[in-house]
Motif scaffolding. Structure first.
Motif, PDB file in Angstrom:
ATOM      1  N   ASN A 254    -116.614  61.230 100.302  1.00 10.03           N
ATOM      2  CA  ASN A 254    -116.234  60.113  99.440  1.00 10.03           C
ATOM      3  C   ASN A 254    -117.014  60.176  98.126  1.00 10.03           C
ATOM      4  O   ASN A 254    -118.236  60.292  98.125  1.00 10.03           O
ATOM      5  N   ALA A 255    -116.302  60.124  97.012  1.00  8.48           N
ATOM      6  CA  ALA A 255    -116.962  60.184  95.705  1.00  8.48           C
ATOM      7  C   ALA A 255    -117.632  58.867  95.336  1.00  8.48           C
ATOM      8  O   ALA A 255    -118.421  58.823  94.387  1.00  8.48           O
TER       9      ALA A 255
ATOM     10  N   ASN B 173    -123.924  56.282 100.814  1.00 12.06           N
ATOM     11  CA  ASN B 173    -123.457  57.130  99.718  1.00 12.06           C
ATOM     12  C   ASN B 173    -123.919  56.612  98.352  1.00 12.06           C
ATOM     13  O   ASN B 173    -123.355  56.965  97.324  1.00 12.06           O
TER      14      ASN B 173
ATOM     15  N   SER C 229    -123.935  60.597  93.781  1.00 14.11           N
ATOM     16  CA  SER C 229    -123.305  61.111  92.563  1.00 14.11           C
ATOM     17  C   SER C 229    -124.319  61.068  91.434  1.00 14.11           C
ATOM     18  O   SER C 229    -125.175  60.166  91.382  1.00 14.11           O
TER      19      SER C 229
ATOM     20  N   SER D 117    -118.685  68.720 102.225  1.00  7.71           N
ATOM     21  CA  SER D 117    -118.651  68.132 100.881  1.00  7.71           C
ATOM     22  C   SER D 117    -120.066  67.886 100.376  1.00  7.71           C
ATOM     23  O   SER D 117    -120.458  66.759 100.078  1.00  7.71           O
TER      24      SER D 117
ATOM     25  N   ARG E 177    -121.132  65.751  97.331  1.00  5.19           N
ATOM     26  CA  ARG E 177    -120.927  64.301  97.414  1.00  5.19           C
ATOM     27  C   ARG E 177    -121.757  63.692  98.536  1.00  5.19           C
ATOM     28  O   ARG E 177    -121.290  62.813  99.254  1.00  5.19           O
ATOM     29  N   THR E 178    -122.981  64.183  98.668  1.00  7.47           N
ATOM     30  CA  THR E 178    -123.917  63.598  99.635  1.00  7.47           C
ATOM     31  C   THR E 178    -125.158  63.096  98.911  1.00  7.47           C
ATOM     32  O   THR E 178    -125.529  63.605  97.851  1.00  7.47           O
TER      33      THR E 178
ATOM     34  N   GLN F 130    -127.639  65.332  95.974  1.00  5.41           N
ATOM     35  CA  GLN F 130    -127.848  64.810  94.619  1.00  5.41           C
ATOM     36  C   GLN F 130    -129.325  64.511  94.368  1.00  5.41           C
ATOM     37  O   GLN F 130    -129.868  64.809  93.297  1.00  5.41           O
TER      38      GLN F 130
END
Length: 521
Positions: free
Chosen positions: A55-56, A74, A78, A310, A313-314, A318
Motif C-alpha cells: 500500500n502506497a 505504514n 514513503s 513491495s 513501500r515498507t 524507507q
C-alpha cells in the motif's frame, strides 16, 4: 559506572515543550487522501497485514477487531511522508536531516501529571499484551509481533540513553521475545548485564511521530534521546517511567515498560519476515518481561510494514534508506570534496544499493568515493557513482548512465572478504561478503577544455545566438551551427535556411568543421 546525565526538570517558560505538536494523531490528521487510507468500520486483525501489503498510503484503522484502540501502520513507508514530517520536500529531506543533526537536542523533563503518555497507567495483571491490537504480519511468523516499537535503555558505561528499533514477538500476556542478534549497542549492553546476572530495564514507545523513528535508526555516538530531540528541532518532553528510572518521550501514544531477562540469550524467537524481503529463521534471543503499559486517552497503537515483495513501500526500507544516506554522506565528507547527492533505494531494503552524484576534482575521486561507501556500512553491497548531470533519484537516468558511461573491464571495482549483513540470503551461510562499485562518471576534463561531441547530452534547441542582417553576414562573422543560423534571422521554421545553404553553395564554397558548424571556405 558513570552517573546518568541530569535532565533539566522544567516544563515552563521559553523551553517548555509542545506535547501535542509531535503526536502521532496530529501527524495522521495532517495527511490528505493521497497519503492516508482510513477504515472506520471494524477490521479483523487477520486482515490487517493484507490491507497494508504494497500500500502506497498510510493506513489508519479506527476499530481493529472491533476494539476501542485504533491502529495505524505504514506511516513512514514513503519518502513523501517522511519529508512532510520534517516540513520539507523529498528532494530536500536529506539536507534537512543533516542540518538538524548538527544541533544539540534539548530535553525537558515533565511531570507524570503533564505527560500525555501517562494519562492511563496499567500495572500488574492489568498490563497485558493481548489486549492491544497486535496482529500476525507474515504467513510464517512465529506469533504476532509488536513491530513499531522504539526501545530506550541507559548505557551504564557512558550514561547515555541508547535508542533503537526492535521488534517484540508475543510469548504470553506479559512476555515477548526481542531480536538482539545483529551487532548493536543494545546487544552489547544486554550481554554485559546478563554476564553479571542482572536484569536490564528497558522501555518501548509505540505510536510515535515519524521523526522519532528516523532518530531511532541513526547510528551516531551520542545520547540518542538528545539526538531525537535534535531531529525534532524543538524541545522534547520526557517523563520518568512508572516502574523504572528510564526517561521516555512524554508525547508518545504508548510506553511498554519492563526488563530483559537476566538469563540473556535464552529462548527461541522467530521466524519473522525480515527487512530484506525474506524470512529470518528461529534465533536464540532474550525475553522481555512487561511491567507496565502507559498510554494516552484515546490512544493510537502503531504497526510497521517490513518484509515482502513491495520493499519500497515498507516502513523499514524507507527509514533504513534515510539512515543509510546520512551515514554515507558523513563518510564521503572526509573522503572527497564535492558530493552533490546521495540516495539509497528503498527497493533494496534501503541499504544494499547506494547512488552518489559528485563532481570529480582529480582523477580517481570516484573510486575514492566507492571505497568510502564500502567502509561506511556493512550493509552496503553496490555503489554507483555518477556525475552531477545525472538525477540519482531517476531509475531511467541511472540505467542510461550504466549503459553508456560504464565499461566492466575498466570501471568495475570489486572488493571481497568484507564484513557481511548476516540476513543477506545470497551469502549461503558465508560470514563475509563481496562488494561492487560502478564508476559511471565521464572522463575527467583537463582545465579549459570541453567534452567531445560524443559525450554531450542532447537538449531541445534554445535559439539563443546573436542576430544578423542576413545569413551571409552571420557566416562572415564566423562558423555557426544550424541553430545559430536560425537565431541569426529569428526564423521559427528553418527550412528556408536549408534552401539558402543549397543555393549559396553553388556560388561560394561552404565547409563544416568537426563540430558540424557551417562556414565559408
Amino acid at each position: 559506572m558513570k552517573p546518568r546525565a541530569e535532565i533539566p526538570h522544567t516544563a515552563t517558560g521559553a523551553s517548555a515543550p509542545d506535547l501535542e505538536r509531535f503526536g502521532l494523531r496530529r501527524f495522521l490528521e495532517s495527511l490528505d487522501g493521497d497519503e492516508l487510507e482510513r477504515h472506520d468500520n471494524p477490521v479483523e486483525l487477520a486482515d490487517i497485514a493484507a490491507l497494508m501489503e504494497g500500500n502506497a498510503r498510510a493506513v489508519w484503522i479506527s476499530r481493529p477487531s472491533g476494539d476501542s484502540i485504533s491502529l495505524a501502520g505504514n506511516v513512514t513507508a514513503s519518502r513523501s511522508r517522511l519529508a512532510k514530517a520534517f516540513d520539507t520536500t523529498p528532494d530536500k529531506l536529506l539536507d534537512v536531516v543533516r542540518e538538524r543533526l548538527r544541533s544539540k537536542g534539548q530535553l525537558v523533563e515533565v511531570s507524570r501529571e503533564e505527560a500525555p503518555v501517562q494519562q492511563v497507567v496499567l500495572t500488574g495483571d492489568e498490563c497485558d499484551f493481548t489486549k492491544l491490537p497486535i496482529h500476525l504480519q507474515h504467513d510464517l511468523d512465529g506469533a504476532p509481533y509488536v513491530s513499531a516499537s522504539i526501545d530506550f535503555v541507559v548505557d551504564p558505561e557512558s550514561g547515555w540513553t541508547n535508542v533503537g528499533v526492535r521488534r517484540l514477538m508475543l510469548r504470553g500476556r506479559r512476555t515477548a521475545g526481542i531480536d538482539l542478534v545483529a551487532p548493536s549497542d543494545l546487544r552489547a549492553i544486554a550481554i554485559a548485564h546478563a554476564k553479571r546476572g542482572e536484569r536490564l530495564p528497558i522501555a518501548f514507545a509505540v505510536g510515535t511521530h515519524p521523526i522519532d523513528h528516523v532518530g531511532a535508526t541513526m547510528r551516531i555516538p551520542a545520547d540518542e534521546l538528545e539526538l531525537v530531540a535534535a531531529l525534532r528541532g524543538a524541545p522534547m518532553g520526557v517523563v520518568k517511567c512508572v516502574t523504572s528510572d528510564l526517561r521516555v518521550p512524554a508525547d508518545a501514544e504508548f510506553i511498554l515498560e519492563g526488563y530483559l531477562d537476566e538469563r540473556g540469550h535464552s529462548d527461541p524467537e522467530g521466524p519473522y519476515g525480515e527487512f530484506l524481503g525474506y524470512y529470518g529463521g528461529i534465533k536464540t534471543n532474550p525475553v522481555f518481561h512487561l511491567t507496565a503499559i502507559t498510554h494516552r486517552r484515546n490512544a493510537i497503537f502503531q504497526t510497521c510494514t517490513i518484509g515482502g515483495r513491495s520493499m519500497a513501500r515498507t516502513d523499514t526500507a524507507q527509514l533504513a534508506a534515510l539512515r543509510t544516506e546520512v551515514t554515507v554522506w558523513r563518510a564521503l565528507e572526509t573522503a572527497v570534496r564535492e558530493v552533490k547527492a546521495v540516495y539509497a533505494g528503498p527497493a533494496t531494503g534501503g541499504m544494499f544499493n547506494v547512488r552518489v552524484a559528485m563532481q570529480q576534482r582529480v582523477p580517481g575521486e570516484a573510486r575514492n568515493a566507492i571505497a568510502a561507501v564500502f567502509a561506511s556500512l556493512a550493509n552496503v553491497k553496490h555503489v554507483f557513482v555518477v556525475d552531477p548531470d545525472i538525477d540519482i533519484f531517476s531509475d531511467e537516468q541511472m540505467d542510461w548512465a550504466l549503459a553508456t558511461r560504464f565499461q566492466a573491464d575498466r570501471d568495475l571495482v570489486l572488493q571481497s572478504g568484507l564484513r557481511a549483513m548476516p540476513l543477506d540470503p545470497s551469502l549461503n551461510g558465508a560470514t563475509q561478503t563481496a562488494k561492487a562499485g560502478f564508476d559511471l562518471t565521464l572522463p575527467l576534463l583537463k582545465p579549459g577544455t570541453q567534452r567531445s561531441l560524443e559525450h554531450r547530452v542532447p537538449t531541445p534547441p534554445a535559439y539563443a545566438g546573436a542576430r544578423f542582417e542576413s545569413l551571409e553576414a552571420a557566416l562572415e562573422d564566423g562558423p555557426k551551427r544550424f541553430v545559430d543560423l536560425m537565431a541569426a534571422t529569428g526564423t521559427r521554421d528553418g527550412r528556408e535556411i536549408v534552401r539558402w545553404l543549397e543555393d549559396v553553395a553553388t556560388k561560394r564554397p561552404l565547409n563544416r568543421d568537426e563540430e558540424g558548424r557551417y562556414g565559408f571556405a
